[in-house]
Scaffold this active site. Structure first.
Site, PDB file in Angstrom:
ATOM      1  N   LYS A   1     -45.212  45.278 -89.703  1.00 24.74           N
ATOM      2  CA  LYS A   1     -46.284  45.733 -90.593  1.00 24.74           C
ATOM      3  C   LYS A   1     -47.245  44.578 -90.891  1.00 24.74           C
ATOM      4  O   LYS A   1     -48.468  44.737 -90.841  1.00 24.74           O
ATOM      5  CB  LYS A   1     -45.697  46.302 -91.892  1.00 24.74           C
ATOM      6  CG  LYS A   1     -45.058  47.668 -91.673  1.00 24.74           C
ATOM      7  CD  LYS A   1     -44.245  48.174 -92.855  1.00 24.74           C
ATOM      8  CE  LYS A   1     -43.557  49.491 -92.451  1.00 24.74           C
ATOM      9  NZ  LYS A   1     -42.690  50.068 -93.453  1.00 24.74           N
TER      10      LYS A   1
ATOM     11  N   GLN B   1     -40.533  48.171 -99.091  1.00 30.62           N
ATOM     12  CA  GLN B   1     -39.718  48.627 -97.962  1.00 30.62           C
ATOM     13  C   GLN B   1     -38.408  49.234 -98.452  1.00 30.62           C
ATOM     14  O   GLN B   1     -37.718  48.671 -99.304  1.00 30.62           O
ATOM     15  CB  GLN B   1     -39.452  47.428 -97.025  1.00 30.62           C
ATOM     16  CG  GLN B   1     -38.761  47.790 -95.737  1.00 30.62           C
ATOM     17  CD  GLN B   1     -39.598  48.654 -94.796  1.00 30.62           C
ATOM     18  OE1 GLN B   1     -40.827  48.687 -94.877  1.00 30.62           O
ATOM     19  NE2 GLN B   1     -38.930  49.377 -93.914  1.00 30.62           N
TER      20      GLN B   1
ATOM     21  N   ASP C   1     -47.879  54.516 -98.633  1.00 30.38           N
ATOM     22  CA  ASP C   1     -46.734  55.184 -97.991  1.00 30.38           C
ATOM     23  C   ASP C   1     -46.797  56.695 -98.226  1.00 30.38           C
ATOM     24  O   ASP C   1     -46.180  57.469 -97.497  1.00 30.38           O
ATOM     25  CB  ASP C   1     -45.422  54.691 -98.620  1.00 30.38           C
ATOM     26  CG  ASP C   1     -44.678  53.691 -97.737  1.00 30.38           C
ATOM     27  OD1 ASP C   1     -44.838  53.758 -96.506  1.00 30.38           O
ATOM     28  OD2 ASP C   1     -43.925  52.869 -98.291  1.00 30.38           O
TER      29      ASP C   1
END
Ligand code: GUN
Length: 287
Positions: free
Chosen positions: A57, A101, A124
């Protein structure tokens, strides 16, 4: 008469690089207006798979011109301290997207953490408000994996209107938002899951199948209608330790019109859509 073709590979690496080039261009334009998109990536603990995802990422950010702030914390970080850090990032004008995460260490409630992220920065798309926006057709952030699947389907040039799409899996992060996006594209949608007695009964009628279970060979050739589009979200290992999806690729490829491989299908698209969401968060903030 049109002739049906079989086994066309939908190349997620190629589509990703096209989309990332577009993101990079839009970032140049945004920077000219004095705004650099910023993404905060938070990793708590030592999960090795998470460390790889996070590294990719951050690399995606670097490659496209997104400013990334990577924060790594010990597994002993308290929930309160994590929430305090998120609160600070929520009001940091240089940060447009916040990604924590998953999975988190057991003593931290993931729901509390997800809900603490400002909806405007929820790149997200995991928070309840973002899910509600998706369900009601408002312009929130779409979860990256199903968003990437939609782009892969779009790339075939086949219009989903009136098509029957079957999603296998009902997770909050993939299955459910996938169903919503397919519905938004005017498909008729069926969601199968672990309590569905005969998944093949449904998939044999499907023009599009999205497999998002996390188990090998969930979809085999006998379960697929000739000419269907098959999208494989799975990330599993076979007996030889090789990466494989939820779909029996070799068998299904002969029946499907289009199919995504693993690796090289959905995987690269997830990070690409995260970059797209971060750019859009910055564009919205710049208005
Ligand atoms: N863990 C595995 N996939 C994801 C993802 O897309 N986002 C976050 N935040 N954590 C993950």
């Amino acid at each position: 008469m049109t002739t049906q073709t079989f086994g066309q590979i939908i190349d997620g690496v190629a589509l990703s690089s096209q989309l990332r080039a577009d993101v990079a261009q839009r970032i140049v334009a945004l920077k000219a207006r004095g705004v650099t998109p910023g993404l905060a990536v938070i990793l708590v603990g030592e999960d090795p798979a998470s460390a790889v995802y996070v590294r990719n990422k951050v690399k995606g950010c670097l490659d496209t011109g997104v400013h990334s702030v990577f924060e790594k914390y010990e597994a002993t970080l308290t929930e309160a301290d994590l929430l305090t850090r998120i609160a600070a990032l929520n009001v940091d004008p240089s940060i447009h997207g916040i990604l924590v995460q998953m999975p988190l260490p057991k003593h931290i409630d993931p729901l509390k953490v997800i809900e603490a992220i400002s909806t405007a920065k929820d790149v997200d798309g995991f928070a309840t408000l973002s899910a509600g926006e998706l369900m009601t057709g408002q312009a929130g952030f779409r979860p990256c994996t199903p968003y990437g699947c939609m782009k892969l389907i779009e790339s075939t040039g086949i219009d989903l209107r009136g098509k029957h799409a079957v999603v296998i899996g009902r997770s909050n992060t993939v299955g459910k938002p996938m169903a919503m996006l397919l519905l938004q594209a005017n498909a008729t949608v069926t969601v199968c899951h672990s309590a569905t007695p005969d998944i093949g009964f449904h998939t044999r009628q499907a023009d599009v199948v999205v497999a998002a279970v996390g188990k090998r060979n969930v979809l085999t050739a006998d379960m697929v209608k000739p000419g269907a589009i098959v999208i494989d979200v799975g990330m599993n290992r076979n007996d030889e330790g090789k990466l494989c999806g939820d779909v029996d690729f070799a068998g299904v490829k002969a029946v499907a019109s289009h199919i995504t491989p693993v690796p090289g299908g959905v995987g690269p698209m997830t990070i690409t859509m995260l970059l797209v969401n971060t750019l859009e968060a910055a564009e919205r903030a710049a208005i």
